[in-house]
Design a protein around this motif. Sequence first.
Motif, PDB file in Angstrom:
ATOM      1  N   VAL A 168       0.847  -1.191   0.000  1.00 58.64           N
ATOM      2  CA  VAL A 168       0.000   0.000   0.000  1.00 58.64           C
ATOM      3  C   VAL A 168       0.886   1.247   0.000  1.00 58.64           C
ATOM      4  CG1 VAL A 168      -1.723   1.321   1.270  1.00 58.64           C
ATOM      5  CG2 VAL A 168      -1.888  -1.181   1.159  1.00 58.64           C
ATOM      6  N   GLY A 169       0.614   2.151  -0.932  1.00 53.37           N
ATOM      7  CA  GLY A 169       1.396   3.374  -1.042  1.00 53.37           C
ATOM      8  C   GLY A 169       2.547   3.276  -2.012  1.00 53.37           C
ATOM      9  N   SER A 170       2.817   2.071  -2.541  1.00 52.65           N
ATOM     10  CA  SER A 170       3.901   1.890  -3.503  1.00 52.65           C
ATOM     11  C   SER A 170       3.353   1.962  -4.926  1.00 52.65           C
ATOM     12  CB  SER A 170       4.593   0.540  -3.287  1.00 52.65           C
ATOM     13  OG  SER A 170       5.108   0.423  -1.982  1.00 52.65           O
ATOM     14  N   PRO A 171       4.162   2.420  -5.880  1.00 52.13           N
ATOM     15  CA  PRO A 171       3.716   2.395  -7.280  1.00 52.13           C
ATOM     16  C   PRO A 171       3.782   0.981  -7.833  1.00 52.13           C
ATOM     17  CG  PRO A 171       5.964   3.213  -7.141  1.00 52.13           C
ATOM     18  CD  PRO A 171       5.495   3.039  -5.724  1.00 52.13           C
ATOM     19  N   ILE A 172       2.949   0.691  -8.821  1.00 53.56           N
ATOM     20  CA  ILE A 172       2.962  -0.654  -9.391  1.00 53.56           C
ATOM     21  C   ILE A 172       4.280  -0.932 -10.101  1.00 53.56           C
ATOM     22  CG2 ILE A 172       0.465  -0.740  -9.654  1.00 53.56           C
ATOM     23  CD1 ILE A 172       0.829  -0.129 -12.605  1.00 53.56           C
ATOM     24  N   SER A 173       5.030   0.112 -10.442  1.00 55.36           N
ATOM     25  CA  SER A 173       6.339  -0.105 -11.067  1.00 55.36           C
ATOM     26  C   SER A 173       7.329  -0.735 -10.100  1.00 55.36           C
ATOM     27  CB  SER A 173       6.904   1.227 -11.578  1.00 55.36           C
ATOM     28  OG  SER A 173       7.046   2.158 -10.517  1.00 55.36           O
ATOM     29  N   ALA A 174       7.028  -0.708  -8.799  1.00 62.28           N
ATOM     30  CA  ALA A 174       7.920  -1.321  -7.814  1.00 62.28           C
ATOM     31  C   ALA A 174       7.767  -2.835  -7.759  1.00 62.28           C
ATOM     32  CB  ALA A 174       7.658  -0.722  -6.426  1.00 62.28           C
ATOM     33  N   LEU A 175       6.737  -3.364  -8.411  1.00 60.68           N
ATOM     34  CA  LEU A 175       6.520  -4.811  -8.408  1.00 60.68           C
ATOM     35  C   LEU A 175       7.359  -5.468  -9.495  1.00 60.68           C
ATOM     36  CD1 LEU A 175       2.617  -4.869  -8.033  1.00 60.68           C
ATOM     37  CD2 LEU A 175       4.346  -4.970  -6.229  1.00 60.68           C
ATOM     38  N   ASP A 176       7.699  -6.732  -9.287  1.00 64.50           N
ATOM     39  CA  ASP A 176       8.470  -7.497 -10.268  1.00 64.50           C
ATOM     40  C   ASP A 176       7.586  -8.166 -11.306  1.00 64.50           C
ATOM     41  OD1 ASP A 176      10.884  -6.853  -9.089  1.00 64.50           O
ATOM     42  OD2 ASP A 176      10.800  -8.539  -7.699  1.00 64.50           O
ATOM     43  N   VAL A 177       6.300  -7.833 -11.330  1.00 69.25           N
ATOM     44  CA  VAL A 177       5.358  -8.407 -12.286  1.00 69.25           C
ATOM     45  C   VAL A 177       4.806  -7.293 -13.167  1.00 69.25           C
ATOM     46  CG1 VAL A 177       4.725 -10.285 -10.736  1.00 69.25           C
ATOM     47  CG2 VAL A 177       3.427  -8.143 -10.678  1.00 69.25           C
ATOM     48  N   THR A 178       4.121  -7.683 -14.229  1.00 65.70           N
ATOM     49  CA  THR A 178       3.457  -6.726 -15.108  1.00 65.70           C
ATOM     50  C   THR A 178       1.984  -6.675 -14.754  1.00 65.70           C
ATOM     51  OG1 THR A 178       5.008  -7.202 -16.909  1.00 65.70           O
ATOM     52  CG2 THR A 178       2.928  -6.143 -17.498  1.00 65.70           C
ATOM     53  N   VAL A 179       1.519  -5.516 -14.318  1.00 71.24           N
ATOM     54  CA  VAL A 179       0.119  -5.332 -13.934  1.00 71.24           C
ATOM     55  C   VAL A 179      -0.639  -4.839 -15.161  1.00 71.24           C
ATOM     56  CG1 VAL A 179      -1.480  -4.130 -12.413  1.00 71.24           C
ATOM     57  CG2 VAL A 179       0.760  -4.826 -11.554  1.00 71.24           C
ATOM     58  N   ILE A 180      -1.576  -5.667 -15.649  1.00 73.26           N
ATOM     59  CA  ILE A 180      -2.316  -5.309 -16.861  1.00 73.26           C
ATOM     60  C   ILE A 180      -3.658  -4.656 -16.547  1.00 73.26           C
ATOM     61  CG2 ILE A 180      -1.214  -7.109 -18.223  1.00 73.26           C
ATOM     62  CD1 ILE A 180      -3.718  -8.794 -17.880  1.00 73.26           C
ATOM     63  N   ALA A 181      -4.113  -4.737 -15.290  1.00 67.95           N
ATOM     64  CA  ALA A 181      -5.371  -4.092 -14.920  1.00 67.95           C
ATOM     65  C   ALA A 181      -5.451  -3.983 -13.403  1.00 67.95           C
ATOM     66  CB  ALA A 181      -6.581  -4.866 -15.454  1.00 67.95           C
ATOM     67  N   VAL A 182      -6.196  -2.984 -12.958  1.00 70.90           N
ATOM     68  CA  VAL A 182      -6.436  -2.767 -11.532  1.00 70.90           C
ATOM     69  C   VAL A 182      -7.932  -2.558 -11.336  1.00 70.90           C
ATOM     70  CG1 VAL A 182      -6.022  -1.296  -9.529  1.00 70.90           C
ATOM     71  CG2 VAL A 182      -4.165  -1.740 -11.147  1.00 70.90           C
ATOM     72  N   GLN A 183      -8.518  -3.301 -10.407  1.00 65.12           N
ATOM     73  CA  GLN A 183      -9.910  -3.085 -10.026  1.00 65.12           C
ATOM     74  C   GLN A 183      -9.905  -2.392  -8.668  1.00 65.12           C
ATOM     75  OE1 GLN A 183     -12.278  -6.528  -9.172  1.00 65.12           O
ATOM     76  NE2 GLN A 183     -14.203  -5.487  -9.642  1.00 65.12           N
ATOM     77  N   THR A 184     -10.416  -1.182  -8.624  1.00 62.24           N
ATOM     78  CA  THR A 184     -10.397  -0.404  -7.395  1.00 62.24           C
ATOM     79  C   THR A 184     -11.405  -0.962  -6.400  1.00 62.24           C
ATOM     80  OG1 THR A 184     -12.051   1.182  -8.171  1.00 62.24           O
ATOM     81  CG2 THR A 184      -9.743   1.628  -8.735  1.00 62.24           C
ATOM     82  N   ALA A 185     -11.342  -0.438  -5.170  1.00 58.89           N
ATOM     83  CA  ALA A 185     -12.273  -0.876  -4.135  1.00 58.89           C
ATOM     84  C   ALA A 185     -13.712  -0.509  -4.486  1.00 58.89           C
ATOM     85  CB  ALA A 185     -11.876  -0.263  -2.797  1.00 58.89           C
ATOM     86  N   ARG A 186     -13.897   0.477  -5.372  1.00 64.44           N
ATOM     87  CA  ARG A 186     -15.238   0.893  -5.796  1.00 64.44           C
ATOM     88  C   ARG A 186     -15.747   0.059  -6.976  1.00 64.44           C
ATOM     89  NH1 ARG A 186     -12.208   5.371  -5.029  1.00 64.44           N
ATOM     90  NH2 ARG A 186     -11.838   5.551  -7.284  1.00 64.44           N
TER      91      ARG A 186
END
Length: 409
Positions: A323-341
């Motif tokens: 939480v609070g980190s950018p997705i670029s900090a992950l070692d995976v490729t994030v192709i989509a994000v579903q928000t809490a809403r």
Amino acid sequence: MTLLATVLSNPLVEAGIRIVGLSLLAAAVTTLVAYVYRVRARAELPEGATLIIGLGAVAIYLNTRIVFIQFVGETGDPFTVSEALLNVSVFVAAGVASYGGRRLGNWAGESERFSWGRLQPDFSPLVRATGRYITVTLPDDIEDIEGYDPVEDETRDALSGRTLDFSRGLTLAELESGLITRLKEDHDIGYVDVDLAEDGTVEYFAVGRRVAGIGPTLPPKTAAVAVRADPPFSATPGDTVQVWQVLEGEETRIGTAELRASVGSVATLATDESVAERIDPTAEYRLMTLSADSHPDREFAGMLRRGEETMSVVEIGTGSPLVGSPISALDVTVIAVQTARGEVETIPAREWIIEAGERLFAIGRPDVLRKLEATNAVQPITVDGELSNADDATLLAEPVSERPLADEE
């Protein structure tokens, strides 16, 4: 006194040398910190931290120098008007140099020439071994890698409890790479996911197998069929063709397909399942080449199934370190994000900040995805009715083999 000594003893020259030297110090420290931050966090060093780091290094030097002047040199109070002006000039120049160091460190962190992967083996600890060899014993229970076909029972029996010897003096990274290479070469294994302790003990071991042949290259909802047909002149594998059949004296178009191979009068076609069901293996057909038509959705599905990467969906819980980190900090490729809403953001920007309650649709190697799922307060999600109201999320979360394709015709 030589001319050089005379020049160096000039107050203005001394001041210039001090300004340049301390500016280089600030730039060097900021470059190193920006490089490490870029490599580890996969983000650019914040501007505020740039001044704190660069000027902090200069301040430490000046404070140390003052201590020596006051308490070691016993020359009295070092604070004069000229000294104060010089210190102000030093801080201004060091601040400018710090931003230059920030840009240099960020560039080095992005460059493949100075990538962390090249430096990583130097920092990997040597495996602790007591004998002449490093002995690696595989566990009796072997896990399957999600997203891969399970290995044959004969292969599993051959690997269960097997002992392999490696030469001494290897780092953990070298030992792991050597173990994976040997298992792939000696057995019908497409991917190996293994974690080793510093003494060579296997902490986690899982294997998977890729299906050989044309099957893994077929996009979802398609099938490969062999038909008796005369391929068009100069037609090559990958061309889009129309399939025609003569019925009751009239030519009828059956559908479109992709030519995969042809031997004599037999052609192998990849086409939609609905078209494949209408093809009679005993009948003869005529193929007509069409203009090239790109299907990026199918190409992506085929590439994903041929490669080592697979997909996982995880939900970020409250208190997760992500939480609070950018997705670029992950070692995976994030192709989509579903928000809490419930909103779905496809192909999010690298600067997207991860929040609690979000679901990440990630692509990566099985071992990297497993470590992501094992992160504190990160919950793997199994596709079920919860996502049925979010069409985009459902499409992304479905297994590759079940995703619908756009109609070619």
